[in-house]
Design an enzyme around this catalytic site. Sequence first.
Site, PDB file in Angstrom:
ATOM      1  N   CYS A  44      32.346 -31.739   2.594  1.00 56.07           N
ATOM      2  CA  CYS A  44      31.194 -32.356   2.035  1.00 56.07           C
ATOM      3  C   CYS A  44      31.339 -32.771   0.561  1.00 56.07           C
ATOM      4  O   CYS A  44      30.957 -33.531  -0.085  1.00 56.07           O
ATOM      5  CB  CYS A  44      30.143 -31.340   1.843  1.00 56.07           C
ATOM      6  N   GLU A  66      22.091 -27.628   2.572  1.00 52.87           N
ATOM      7  CA  GLU A  66      23.494 -27.860   1.750  1.00 52.87           C
ATOM      8  C   GLU A  66      23.703 -29.159   2.816  1.00 52.87           C
ATOM      9  O   GLU A  66      24.354 -28.994   3.852  1.00 52.87           O
ATOM     10  CB  GLU A  66      24.382 -26.885   2.008  1.00 52.87           C
TER      11      GLU A  66
HETATM   12  P1  NAD Z   1      25.520 -31.957  11.659  1.00 56.57           P
HETATM   13  O1  NAD Z   1      24.243 -32.430  11.024  1.00 56.57           O
HETATM   14  O2  NAD Z   1      25.701 -32.772  12.972  1.00 56.57           O
HETATM   15  O3  NAD Z   1      25.328 -30.474  12.325  1.00 56.57           O
HETATM   16  C1  NAD Z   1      25.116 -29.301  11.376  1.00 56.57           C
HETATM   17  C2  NAD Z   1      24.550 -28.581  12.499  1.00 56.57           C
HETATM   18  O4  NAD Z   1      23.040 -28.550  12.403  1.00 56.57           O
HETATM   19  C3  NAD Z   1      24.971 -27.922  13.566  1.00 56.57           C
HETATM   20  O5  NAD Z   1      24.929 -26.531  13.865  1.00 56.57           O
HETATM   21  C4  NAD Z   1      23.971 -28.734  14.473  1.00 56.57           C
HETATM   22  O6  NAD Z   1      23.772 -28.082  15.798  1.00 56.57           O
HETATM   23  C5  NAD Z   1      22.800 -28.509  13.740  1.00 56.57           C
HETATM   24  N1  NAD Z   1      21.358 -29.590  14.127  1.00 56.57           N
HETATM   25  C6  NAD Z   1      21.615 -30.606  14.012  1.00 56.57           C
HETATM   26  N2  NAD Z   1      20.488 -31.175  14.453  1.00 56.57           N
HETATM   27  C7  NAD Z   1      19.532 -30.220  14.166  1.00 56.57           C
HETATM   28  C8  NAD Z   1      18.278 -30.078  14.363  1.00 56.57           C
HETATM   29  N3  NAD Z   1      17.247 -31.222  14.485  1.00 56.57           N
HETATM   30  N4  NAD Z   1      17.529 -28.767  13.966  1.00 56.57           N
HETATM   31  C9  NAD Z   1      18.284 -27.793  13.853  1.00 56.57           C
HETATM   32  N5  NAD Z   1      19.795 -27.880  13.811  1.00 56.57           N
HETATM   33  C10 NAD Z   1      20.360 -29.072  13.952  1.00 56.57           C
HETATM   34  O7  NAD Z   1      26.791 -31.903  10.872  1.00 56.57           O
HETATM   35  P2  NAD Z   1      28.157 -31.849  11.013  1.00 56.57           P
HETATM   36  O8  NAD Z   1      28.960 -32.982  11.582  1.00 56.57           O
HETATM   37  O9  NAD Z   1      28.489 -30.318  11.751  1.00 56.57           O
HETATM   38  O10 NAD Z   1      29.099 -31.491   9.676  1.00 56.57           O
HETATM   39  C11 NAD Z   1      29.331 -32.648   8.590  1.00 56.57           C
HETATM   40  C12 NAD Z   1      28.194 -32.660   7.717  1.00 56.57           C
HETATM   41  O11 NAD Z   1      27.791 -31.416   7.025  1.00 56.57           O
HETATM   42  C13 NAD Z   1      28.322 -33.536   6.317  1.00 56.57           C
HETATM   43  O12 NAD Z   1      27.592 -34.452   6.179  1.00 56.57           O
HETATM   44  C14 NAD Z   1      28.808 -32.672   5.235  1.00 56.57           C
HETATM   45  O13 NAD Z   1      28.726 -33.446   4.156  1.00 56.57           O
HETATM   46  C15 NAD Z   1      28.070 -31.550   5.513  1.00 56.57           C
HETATM   47  N6  NAD Z   1      28.300 -30.387   4.690  1.00 56.57           N
HETATM   48  C16 NAD Z   1      27.644 -30.040   3.828  1.00 56.57           C
HETATM   49  C17 NAD Z   1      28.023 -28.789   2.937  1.00 56.57           C
HETATM   50  C18 NAD Z   1      27.370 -28.817   1.736  1.00 56.57           C
HETATM   51  O14 NAD Z   1      27.592 -27.234   1.378  1.00 56.57           O
HETATM   52  N7  NAD Z   1      26.494 -29.339   1.121  1.00 56.57           N
HETATM   53  C19 NAD Z   1      29.180 -28.261   3.790  1.00 56.57           C
HETATM   54  C20 NAD Z   1      29.685 -28.559   4.760  1.00 56.57           C
HETATM   55  C21 NAD Z   1      29.239 -29.676   5.317  1.00 56.57           C
END
Ligand code: NAD
Length: 512
Positions: free
Chosen positions: A300, A266
């Site tokens: 998102c 997601e």
């Molecule tokens: P992010 O990608 O920086 O981090 C999200 C999570 O992924 C964190 O827990 C982080 O520690 C983990 N992570 C990062 N790199 C990783 C890797 N290489 N391997 C494993 N885990 C890893 O996102 P954010 O800044 O916390 O959130 C914002 C983003 O999330 C926006 O792009 C938003 O659109 C998206 N989002 C999408 C949805 C959806 O349902 N589509 C819902 C909420 C947020």
Amino acid sequence: MTHASPMPASAAAETAHILSRLGVDPAILSGGTLVARSPITGEETARLVEISADDAKVAIDKAHQAYLTWRKVPAPRRGELIRLLGEELRAAKAELGRLVTLEAGKVTSEGLGEVQEMIDICDYAVGLSRQLFGLTIATERAEHRMMETWHPLGVVGVISAFNFPVAVWSWNAALAIVCGDAVVWKPSEKTPLTAIAVQALFERAAARFGAEAPAGLSTLLIGGREIGEVLVDHPRVPLVSATGSTAMGRKVGPKLAARFARAVLELGGNNAAIIAPTADLDLTLRGVAFSAMGTAGQRCTTLRRLFVHESVYDAFLPRLKAAYASVTVGDPRRDGVLVGPLIDQAAYAAMETALADAKAAGGVVSGGDRVSVDPADQAYYVRPALVEMGEQADVVLRETFAPILYVMKYKTFEEAVILQNDAPQGLSSSIFTNDMREAERFVSDEGSDCGIANVNLGPSGAEIGGAFGGEKETGGGREAGSDAWKAYMRRATNTLNYGRTLPLAQGVKFDV
Ligand code: NAD
């Protein structure tokens, strides 16, 4: 900077108070390396101990053991645990919602709304625990019966983003647990305290449920992305549901594919709305303003691109500008505030960069300046920005997780659909129109290519019943309702022969 009204009480003190009421041991809030902050004031709220990679692997192995026990508990009985979790969430709704506000900066109604989504998915999953059924299929073989059965999958890894710090876990966990799986959760390093509170509530529910709920059924891993990587790489995790940026998904997806594990991704959204000539502009204004500015553009499904038909552009835009100028930016705990803080300095820097890029591409910016909310100098509040663009430049086609709305004119419906579908992220979309043909075409196979397509409402938000998400770039991973539960189980086809012969392929013979 412009100035808004002063703050109420210390966010740190309130956070500590709520956590202790939810049963969290205050000793765990200090002595570690992960610094938790409230974006409302920028102040530090905790220093948490991070789990090591080795300990994370041990915790995952323990979760696997929990799954081996849990899968033997009948599904409706598993549903009882989730019913109890729903009760705990109902009882703690006000406090957990407030904690979401304190840690993620959401306005009060949205903090509470997020907990309500947790309650809703619990209710949904309780019913689902009696409906995990497969089909009986007509077989071509005489005196045989063929059926489809669904079995628990194993350990489900959940990686969540800061902007939905509690709901995302529940969308996954409520389903996974009734499906007979164990859950291991790596929350965002920006919102660890809400995760700790949720784990405490789960443990309360499990204690009431009794010994049938094994230790390790729900496990929390506090740490950064490297701990997320442990979850992604671990062979005992057959499914990882990861919510976050497309940059994260690009790293996680191939790793899971390399070991043939399942992924529910997601990811980001670069969502658009089309305002057609027949749109009801009063309704449209409310829909656009809320979905573009709500949660300070950190959803998102936030509306980021707006295509306005040239015949209504001049009537609509001044009204939208007035709405932008009048919106209250400030402490999200206050009544009447729609736009709270950005999560951190990096989010503010990304917004500034995007606005500079937009100007360089010929965009005309209104708003977007930093707002000072005393005494929160370490917090980042911004006035939402409207950017009038001559065309859909590169900056418009990337997701900037901040309140920026790019506005463009269009001439024909076909052109608007092409522009709207041009963003690779394609999560959510909407059209405002009273033309029935346009509305139907927009939701048809030649219309919006997004996982969510709405008519006469904004793109932001979704209901758990209809399943959440479905970003086109990832192939449309989905959590929550509809038939999303099938991702948390494995399917088997069983054929039973109740005859006395075993039909072989024509011409096949061997001696027995
Ligand atoms: P992010 O990608 O920086 O981090 C999200 C999570 O992924 C964190 O827990 C982080 O520690 C983990 N992570 C990062 N790199 C990783 C890797 N290489 N391997 C494993 N885990 C890893 O996102 P954010 O800044 O916390 O959130 C914002 C983003 O999330 C926006 O792009 C938003 O659109 C998206 N989002 C999408 C949805 C959806 O349902 N589509 C819902 C909420 C947020």
